[in-house]
Structures are given as C-alpha cells and as structure tokens.
Design an enzyme around this catalytic site. Sequence first.
Site, PDB file in Angstrom:
ATOM      1  N   LYS A  21     -42.727  43.014 102.529  1.00 32.49           N
ATOM      2  CA  LYS A  21     -42.860  42.423 103.334  1.00 32.49           C
ATOM      3  C   LYS A  21     -41.080  42.827 103.776  1.00 32.49           C
ATOM      4  O   LYS A  21     -40.280  43.818 102.653  1.00 32.49           O
ATOM      5  CB  LYS A  21     -42.008  41.008 102.248  1.00 32.49           C
ATOM      6  CG  LYS A  21     -40.444  40.344 102.742  1.00 32.49           C
ATOM      7  CD  LYS A  21     -39.980  39.239 102.009  1.00 32.49           C
ATOM      8  CE  LYS A  21     -39.805  39.279 100.907  1.00 32.49           C
ATOM      9  NZ  LYS A  21     -37.618  39.548 101.055  1.00 32.49           N
ATOM     10  N   GLU A  50     -35.098  31.152 104.136  1.00 33.33           N
ATOM     11  CA  GLU A  50     -34.697  31.657 102.579  1.00 33.33           C
ATOM     12  C   GLU A  50     -33.193  30.619 102.542  1.00 33.33           C
ATOM     13  O   GLU A  50     -32.128  30.934 104.021  1.00 33.33           O
ATOM     14  CB  GLU A  50     -34.637  32.248 101.868  1.00 33.33           C
ATOM     15  CG  GLU A  50     -32.856  32.470 100.871  1.00 33.33           C
ATOM     16  CD  GLU A  50     -33.179  33.504  99.983  1.00 33.33           C
ATOM     17  OE1 GLU A  50     -34.219  34.702  99.992  1.00 33.33           O
ATOM     18  OE2 GLU A  50     -32.744  33.437  99.044  1.00 33.33           O
ATOM     19  N   ASP A  79     -37.429  42.462  95.499  1.00 34.59           N
ATOM     20  CA  ASP A  79     -36.362  42.925  95.283  1.00 34.59           C
ATOM     21  C   ASP A  79     -35.362  42.160  94.457  1.00 34.59           C
ATOM     22  O   ASP A  79     -34.756  42.732  94.137  1.00 34.59           O
ATOM     23  CB  ASP A  79     -35.489  43.826  96.281  1.00 34.59           C
ATOM     24  CG  ASP A  79     -35.184  43.497  97.190  1.00 34.59           C
ATOM     25  OD1 ASP A  79     -35.279  41.899  97.232  1.00 34.59           O
ATOM     26  OD2 ASP A  79     -34.628  43.741  98.022  1.00 34.59           O
ATOM     27  N   SER A  80     -35.805  40.932  94.417  1.00 31.06           N
ATOM     28  CA  SER A  80     -34.521  40.079  93.067  1.00 31.06           C
ATOM     29  C   SER A  80     -34.916  41.239  92.159  1.00 31.06           C
ATOM     30  O   SER A  80     -33.848  41.216  91.583  1.00 31.06           O
ATOM     31  CB  SER A  80     -35.613  39.044  93.648  1.00 31.06           C
ATOM     32  OG  SER A  80     -36.845  38.828  93.001  1.00 31.06           O
ATOM     33  N   ASP A  89     -42.046  43.824  98.544  1.00 35.18           N
ATOM     34  CA  ASP A  89     -40.393  43.865  99.163  1.00 35.18           C
ATOM     35  C   ASP A  89     -40.118  45.051  99.574  1.00 35.18           C
ATOM     36  O   ASP A  89     -39.981  46.021  98.482  1.00 35.18           O
ATOM     37  CB  ASP A  89     -39.609  42.969  98.498  1.00 35.18           C
ATOM     38  CG  ASP A  89     -38.430  42.046  99.256  1.00 35.18           C
ATOM     39  OD1 ASP A  89     -38.673  41.997 100.505  1.00 35.18           O
ATOM     40  OD2 ASP A  89     -38.340  41.595  98.241  1.00 35.18           O
ATOM     41  N   GLU A 133     -36.424  42.589 105.369  1.00 34.33           N
ATOM     42  CA  GLU A 133     -35.905  41.281 105.953  1.00 34.33           C
ATOM     43  C   GLU A 133     -35.280  41.360 107.391  1.00 34.33           C
ATOM     44  O   GLU A 133     -35.275  42.708 108.331  1.00 34.33           O
ATOM     45  CB  GLU A 133     -33.938  41.320 105.196  1.00 34.33           C
ATOM     46  CG  GLU A 133     -34.643  40.132 103.835  1.00 34.33           C
ATOM     47  CD  GLU A 133     -33.339  40.940 102.596  1.00 34.33           C
ATOM     48  OE1 GLU A 133     -32.618  40.634 103.113  1.00 34.33           O
ATOM     49  OE2 GLU A 133     -34.044  41.008 101.118  1.00 34.33           O
TER      50      GLU A 133
HETATM   51  O1  KIV Z   1     -36.877  39.659  96.378  1.00 37.44           O
HETATM   52  C1  KIV Z   1     -37.352  38.219  96.345  1.00 37.44           C
HETATM   53  O2  KIV Z   1     -37.690  37.904  95.454  1.00 37.44           O
HETATM   54  C2  KIV Z   1     -36.448  37.587  97.310  1.00 37.44           C
HETATM   55  C3  KIV Z   1     -37.576  35.691  97.184  1.00 37.44           C
HETATM   56  C4  KIV Z   1     -36.244  35.739  97.313  1.00 37.44           C
HETATM   57  C5  KIV Z   1     -38.033  35.477  98.919  1.00 37.44           C
HETATM   58  O3  KIV Z   1     -36.714  37.905  98.609  1.00 37.44           O
END
Ligand code: KIV
Length: 291
Positions: free
Chosen positions: A122, A191, A53-54, A92, A124
């Site tokens: 993924k 992280e 989600d970056s 994500d 968090e």
């Molecule tokens: O969103 C993302 O790119 C991430 C990475 C920094 C692990 O969560």
Amino acid sequence: MSNASSSERKKVTTRTFHEKKQSGEPITMLTAYDYGTALAVDRAGIDSILVGDSLGMVVLGYENTLPVTMEDMLHHCKAVRRGAQYALLIGDMPFMSYQVSVEEAVRNAGRFLQEAGMDAVKLEGGQERAQAVSAIVSAGIPVMGHLGLTPQSVHALGGFRAQATASGPAVKLFEDAEALEQAGCFALVLEAIPAQLAGLVSEQLSIPTIGIGAGPDCDGQVLVTHDLLGLFDRFTPKFVKQYADLHGVMGDAFEGFKADVEARTFPAGEHSIQMSEQNWRALQDWFKGQG
Ligand code: KIV
C-alpha cells in the site's frame, strides 16, 4: 466466520477482493504487526491484514508515522507472515520509500514480497503517485492506494484531520481515485472523508474501496487493531469503534501479578517444578557431605 474450518477456507487474493466488490459482500481488513495478532486476526476469518505504518505510533511509540523505516516494516511483515495463512497480506510502504524515484519505489515494493512474504503493498497519494503505482504493478506487485487523511503528509495537512469536506478538495479526491484505478491499483483505502464522497467514489470505481472513517458505503472497512482493542491510549479517533478495553485488562493482569508476587502467592505448587523425593534426598546427602 469465527475459526472457520480450514478445509473450506481459501487463501484470499486480490481476485477475491474483486469478486466481493462484484457481489456486494463487504471486505474486512485489520492491521497487525506481530505473529500472535496475525494468528488471531486470521483465525477470526478477516479477509486481509494490513501491516500498516501505524506501527510507528501504536507499537513503536512515535508521534506520527514518519520515522518508520523499510527495515522496521519488513521486520514486522515477516512476523505477520508467520502468523497468517489465509488473509491477503498487505505491507505499507513507509515514508520516503516510494517518493524519491519510481525505481526506488519498485525496488522497495519488491522487498515486501521477496523478503517479507507480503502479497501486496500500500502507498499513500493520488495523481502524483500514478507513475510509481503503474511501475510497481508492471513488476507484478499488487498495489492498494490510500487517499483522504494520508498520515505520511500530516505536516502538509496541518494535523490528523478530516479531508475533502469542501467541494473543491472532494473533486480533487475523486480525480485522484480515478487516476489510481487507471494506474492499476487493485483497491483503495479512503481515510477520514465524508461518507457521501466515499459512497460516490465507491459507486464509480470498479476497484473496491476500504474505508476508515469514510462511512458505511465503502466496499470494505479497516481499523487499526490497537484502536479496536483499546490498546492505544494516546487518543481514539471519532471513527473508531472500540470492541474491547485490553489496556484495562492488561493493567489488571499486571497489578494482579505484582500483588501475588509481593504476597508470595505466586508461584504456587502447580507452577513449580518438583524433584522426586529420592533425588532430593540424594542432593541433601551430597550437600551434607560437603560440610
Ligand atoms: O497504517 C495504517 O494502519 C493505515 C490504516 C489506517 C489504513 O494506513
């Protein structure tokens, strides 16, 4: 394993992650958000692609990852799916797609596999997410956890800063890692935490840890591809190694195009489509006939 021959390459699965942890072979992971980048990452032999989600920051230009929606994620996951053949694909889960209820978490996790062709998701958080992780895993969806600097909690954390540097928070992170392993996560992103703590967690867990700013003793490493390529100019975290300056390369290319167009040196003959002499004469004759 650059451009590895496709005959010997196998699709990477969560089982491959487990085997690499057992054998001590480092796991490689990069982010991608589009077809072309996914193709290049996959061809380079990287084990796994995270559609992070970056996306919200490095592609969509938001201040942080909070505005990213399920629809944004699915759109980009589908593009990555079309580009990658071998890498394990991880989608994500965006902010508020898994926090409200376990049911919503399972339904949204399912969309990543069913609609976007991801292999895993993924999310968090630690012990507070164990129930959601367990329910998603029970639905047959592999889950990767994410501890330490969890960007969706940027406001609660008081900014993008290193985590678990004191012993109390370090113990909490260790317990969170154990809870996520017990809940069924197949891997764990760590992280921006001290290297010693990441080493300890990696040694104690049987699932692989994937570090980003967590030192060399994790079982694998992940970077945001835009950071690695020098494509995100707003800031570069201390833990990033920049392997290229594509922002500079892009700027040079754009300036070159502008200069060529303004000097009328582009397009040249080789970039132009030519009509045969015969057809050109016929067109000219027709045109003269009009007057
Ligand atoms: O969103 C993302 O790119 C991430 C990475 C920094 C692990 O969560």
